[in-house]
Design a protein around this motif. Structure first.
Motif, PDB file in Angstrom:
ATOM      1  N   LEU A  62      -4.444 -93.470  18.646  1.00 57.62           N
ATOM      2  CA  LEU A  62      -3.980 -92.105  18.848  1.00 57.62           C
ATOM      3  C   LEU A  62      -2.941 -91.707  17.798  1.00 57.62           C
ATOM      4  N   HIS A  63      -2.011 -92.566  17.500  1.00 56.99           N
ATOM      5  CA  HIS A  63      -0.996 -92.253  16.499  1.00 56.99           C
ATOM      6  C   HIS A  63      -1.607 -92.185  15.096  1.00 56.99           C
ATOM      7  N   ASN A  64      -2.542 -93.075  14.805  1.00 56.65           N
ATOM      8  CA  ASN A  64      -3.185 -93.029  13.489  1.00 56.65           C
ATOM      9  C   ASN A  64      -3.993 -91.749  13.311  1.00 56.65           C
ATOM     10  N   ILE A  68      -3.231 -89.029  10.394  1.00 55.55           N
ATOM     11  CA  ILE A  68      -4.214 -88.795   9.328  1.00 55.55           C
ATOM     12  C   ILE A  68      -4.640 -87.331   9.300  1.00 55.55           C
ATOM     13  N   PHE A  69      -4.926 -86.732  10.443  1.00 53.68           N
ATOM     14  CA  PHE A  69      -5.434 -85.360  10.489  1.00 53.68           C
ATOM     15  C   PHE A  69      -4.332 -84.324  10.750  1.00 53.68           C
ATOM     16  N   ASN A  70      -3.092 -84.760  10.756  1.00 52.94           N
ATOM     17  CA  ASN A  70      -1.947 -83.855  10.867  1.00 52.94           C
ATOM     18  C   ASN A  70      -2.033 -82.991  12.140  1.00 52.94           C
ATOM     19  N   ILE A  71      -2.277 -83.661  13.266  1.00 50.85           N
ATOM     20  CA  ILE A  71      -2.338 -82.992  14.563  1.00 50.85           C
ATOM     21  C   ILE A  71      -1.209 -83.566  15.422  1.00 50.85           C
ATOM     22  N   SER A  72      -0.475 -82.665  16.061  1.00 51.77           N
ATOM     23  CA  SER A  72       0.623 -83.142  16.906  1.00 51.77           C
ATOM     24  C   SER A  72       0.068 -83.866  18.140  1.00 51.77           C
TER      25      SER A  72
END
Length: 414
Positions: A62-64, A68-72
């Protein structure tokens, strides 16, 4: 005025069945609590490390993904909640069969009335939920009745087959005449008096049939669904025992090869598997009840030495135990001269009953045994009532009442 000891003994005998039933219930509740605790300990030790490792992997993924996709993370978690709601509604990425067309609804009501309850399909409307409550009330009751009637017939069939094999074995050994027929006046010959199948043999036959049925169904699920064989066996047990976790559910893809034949085979396997496992569970419950009775007998009258001593001194009138025969003979020698009737003297002396009473009781017992033997062979229910003081639930309730007097281990006093 009767002696206090005699009154106490009569009171103890009146309360003995109630105390025995309550003791059996409490002992079973304690054993179930211990069994649940042991199972929880084992499963916690087996599955807890895997759950912690999976949670750690998921947090890392989830953190990766968020980095990577710049989603909060709050937005990502909101999207995942929407996905979980879609999963609960039956929406999948891959094409699946409709849940609420007639075949899908029929599959759903089948899991409801059989109490399997996979959980992959649930009513979403208020009207559907209210109707499910009423529908499940009568549907589950009727299905339990069907299972009990199936149990009655499978026990009668097995008793008939095993009795036929027993008669053939006796005929080969020369213990039965060649012209012996079931239900004839010669039904009381030799070893056939009171013969009934053993619960262990019935359990073995039902166990072999259940294993064979599960293996055949698992082979079909492995071939059609693409599961491995262990997962298929796991699904068969979870489904046939009506546990119904719902992590694996058969016949859920939109299209199958030979789809009509597969759905029919799936229905037959589930129906036969649930009936067979239900019967096997009830036969195993008899063995558990035997174990409880054995434990209760070990603790019988341990807290009351006076009652234990009096019951051991009086005993059963017709029971001959080691060392009791000489004692009873000595008592009868001292008391027989004090009575005019041989029957009265023998009865009060604690010795066996007289020959006249023995022959009369044997005639009654022989007639009852002949009727029970004929009904066992033909599968008829037993309506012979020896003790009229028993209430309507004395023979058991449900499946235990059905198997009462049909097996060798259920023919004695509960």
């Amino acid at each position: 005025m009767p002696p206090r000891g005699a009154a106490g003994g009569c009171r103890r005998r009146r309360l003995a069945p109630l105390n025995e039933d309550n003791g059996r219930f409490l002992l079973l509740a304690a054993l179930i609590a211990a069994y649940l605790s042991a199972g929880a300990t084992v499963f916690s030790a087996l599955e807890s490390p895997s759950e912690a490792a999976a949670q750690l992997r998921w947090n890392r993924t989830l953190h990766n993904f968020s980095r990577i996709f710049n989603i909060s993370l709050p937005e990502l978690r909101a999207f995942l909640r929407s996905y979980e709601a879609a999963m609960a509604a039956g929406i999948r990425v891959d094409a699946l069969r409709p849940r609420w067309d007639f075949p899908g609804a029929f599959y759903f009501v089948g899991t409801v009335v059989s109490t399997i309850g996979f959980g992959m399909t649930t009513p979403a409307t208020v009207a559907g939920k209210v109707f499910l409550i009423v529908y499940g009330l009568f549907g589950c009751a009727g299905t339990i009745l069907f299972f009990n009637l199936f149990l009655e017939r499978i026990i009668s069939l097995l008793a008939f087959i095993m009795k036929a094999c027993h008669e053939r074995q006796l005929r080969r050994s020369g213990l039965l005449p060649p012209n012996f027929r079931r239900g004839s006046a010669m039904a009381g010959v030799g070893s056939l008096i009171g013969w009934k199948p053993s619960v262990y043999h019935v359990m073995l036959i039902l166990g072999i049939f259940a294993i064979t049925l599960s293996c055949c169904a698992s082979a079909m699920y492995t071939l059609v669904e693409g599961w491995n064989y262990i997962d298929s066996l796991y699904y068969c047990f979870v489904t046939f025992s009506t546990i119904g976790f719902g992590d694996l559910v058969s016949s859920q893809n939109a299209v199958y090869q030979n789809q009509g034949l597969y759905r029919f085979g799936n229905f037959i396997f589930i129906l036969m598997g649930v009936c067979c496992i239900y019967s096997l569970f009830n036969v195993i419950s008899i063995m558990i009840k035997q174990l409880l009775n054995w434990v209760l007998k070990k603790f019988e009258c341990r807290c009351c030495p006076k009652c234990h001593k009096s019951s051991a001194r009086l005993g059963r009138r017709n029971a001959i135990t080691p060392g009791a025969r000489l004692r009873r003979h000595k008592i009868s020698m001292d008391t027989d001269g004090q009575y005019d009737s041989d029957t009265e003297g023998r009865r009060l002396s604690g010795e066996m009953i007289s020959m006249r009473e023995l022959m009369a009781s044997n005639k009654v017992s022989l007639a009852i045994l002949q009727k029970q033997l004929s009904e066992t062979a033909n599968g008829y229910p037993r309506n012979v009532c020896i003790n009229t003081r028993q209430n309507g639930f004395s023979a058991g309730v449900g499946a235990l009442a059905i198997m009462n007097n049909r097996l060798a281990e259920t023919s004695d006093r509960r």
